[in-house]
Write an enzyme that holds these catalytic residues in place. Structure first.
Site, mmCIF file in Angstrom:
data_model
loop_
_atom_site.group_PDB
_atom_site.id
_atom_site.type_symbol
_atom_site.label_atom_id
_atom_site.label_comp_id
_atom_site.label_asym_id
_atom_site.label_seq_id
_atom_site.Cartn_x
_atom_site.Cartn_y
_atom_site.Cartn_z
ATOM 1 C CD GLU A 1 -1.797 -2.420 1.244
ATOM 2 O OE1 GLU A 1 -0.683 -2.705 1.732
ATOM 3 O OE2 GLU A 1 -2.643 -3.280 0.928
ATOM 4 C CG HIS B 1 -10.306 -7.839 6.650
ATOM 5 N ND1 HIS B 1 -9.564 -8.530 7.567
ATOM 6 C CD2 HIS B 1 -9.700 -8.034 5.454
ATOM 7 C CE1 HIS B 1 -8.545 -9.130 6.961
ATOM 8 N NE2 HIS B 1 -8.605 -8.829 5.680
#
Length: 349
Positions: A89, A158
């Site tokens: 990322e 998540h």
């Protein structure tokens, strides 16, 4: 590190799921289709717009990079504009910042907001601050898609809602679309804004459907009155707007008319709409899926308290990680029953 695929039973339908009759004319679309069509429209019109991130070649984990027929956008625009990246990322956002400074308009896919924390320096110290630190000589026109919210059976890493983190950072625009129409129109405006935008779609909204007018932009910083009312104002955003609307229906059965406001963007947020409504009803309840402690609802409640005589309250999730077991996950959810109870309590004050 990102998971390769959604957990079993939690995968949202792809962008090619029904309904398909709308195609590229607009009409009834899913939340994911609406965003994909917005991106396609902008990429057709502007060759400097590209998308990069993990799994874009297969259409994205949620189908948000597939057209209305389910075809991955890479088939239309090629791998130089729909760019699959390594699982890093910080590299993805770092590359996007460099692209943006060089005149490209990148749309960054970060899978879920939880993974965006791996790129926090690039978002907070590079993208957000560049325009200010260099006297406006450079701008970072990038849209960073960071899906938020509980994702059923996906547990603590998540399922977070971290919008308040990014609303706190000068230089970032924060967008939280709650309907297919807004996911289409706000994405158009986000890409056109010329600034770094943290674009927060809800993970459990992807398969939801609604009417969409193709090419109709929704202005940043403008709230939507989802339901008119005169007795209490309920302010929310993203998926929680529906929970508030469901609670408002139950309040109406008891003779209470709630006005439900969907902020749509958290920075800038529509203070005028909220203050006017709170002044009218005399009561304000702010509802969000994010943890209540230090949530953005506190900013809204404080602003209303400073500028009106309305009674204010807020409702958010408890300060706990989202559990994997259904009973634990339910503890973290802020559903219509909790909204109803909070509204009734406020009405008694």
């Amino acid at each position: 590190m990102s998971a390769a695929r959604p957990p079993e039973g939690a995968k949202a339908p792809s962008g090619g799921s029904e309904p398909r009759e709308a195609g590229e004319r607009g009409g009834t679309l899913t939340y994911s289709q609406a965003a994909a069509l917005a991106l396609s429209q902008v990429m057709d019109a502007d060759p400097t717009v590209v998308a990069l991130g993990e799994d874009l070649g297969r259409g994205g984990v949620f189908g948000q990079y597939r057209d209305a027929e389910g075809v991955p956008l890479v088939k239309r625009f090629g791998p130089d504009r729909i760019i699959d990246t390594p699982i890093s990322e910080s590299t993805i956002v770092g590359a996007a910042v460099g692209m943006a400074l060089a005149g490209i308009k990148p749309v960054v896919e970060l899978r879920v907001v939880d993974f965006a924390l791996c790129a926090i320096d690039e978002v907070v110290n590079q993208a957000a601050k560049n325009r200010y630190m260099f006297g406006g000589q450079g701008r970072v026109p990038t849209v960073m898609r960071m899906p938020i919210g509980i994702w059923s059976a996906s547990a603590a890493q998540h399922s977070q809602s971290l919008e308040a983190w990014f609303a706190h950072i000068p230089g970032l625009v924060v967008v939280t679309p709650g309907t297919p129409a807004d996911n289409h129109g706000l994405l158009l405006s986000a890409i056109a804004s010329g600034d770094p935008v943290v674009y927060m779609e809800h993970k459990e909204l992807w398969p939801t459907t609604g009417p969409v007018t193709l090419g109709e932009a929704v202005p940043l910083g403008k709230a939507r009155v989802a339901r008119a009312g005169s007795d209490v104002t309920i302010v929310s955003w993203s998926r929680q707007v529906q929970a508030c609307l469901d609670a408002a229906e139950q309040l109406a059965a008891q003779g209470v008319q709630a006005e439900v406001i969907d902020l749509r963007t958290l920075w800038p947020w529509d203070k005028e709409a909220v203050l006017n409504s709170a002044a009218k009803t005399g009561r304000l309840l702010v509802v969000h899926e994010a943890i209540q402690v230090a949530g953005f609802g506190g900013e809204i409640a404080a602003t209303v308290a400073e500028h009106t005589h309305a009674k204010v309250a807020r409702l958010g999730a408890p300060r706990i990680p989202v559990g994997y077991a259904p009973v634990l996950e339910e503890e973290a959810r802020v559903g219509p029953a909790k909204v109803l109870a909070a509204a009734l309590k406020l009405l008694q004050r």
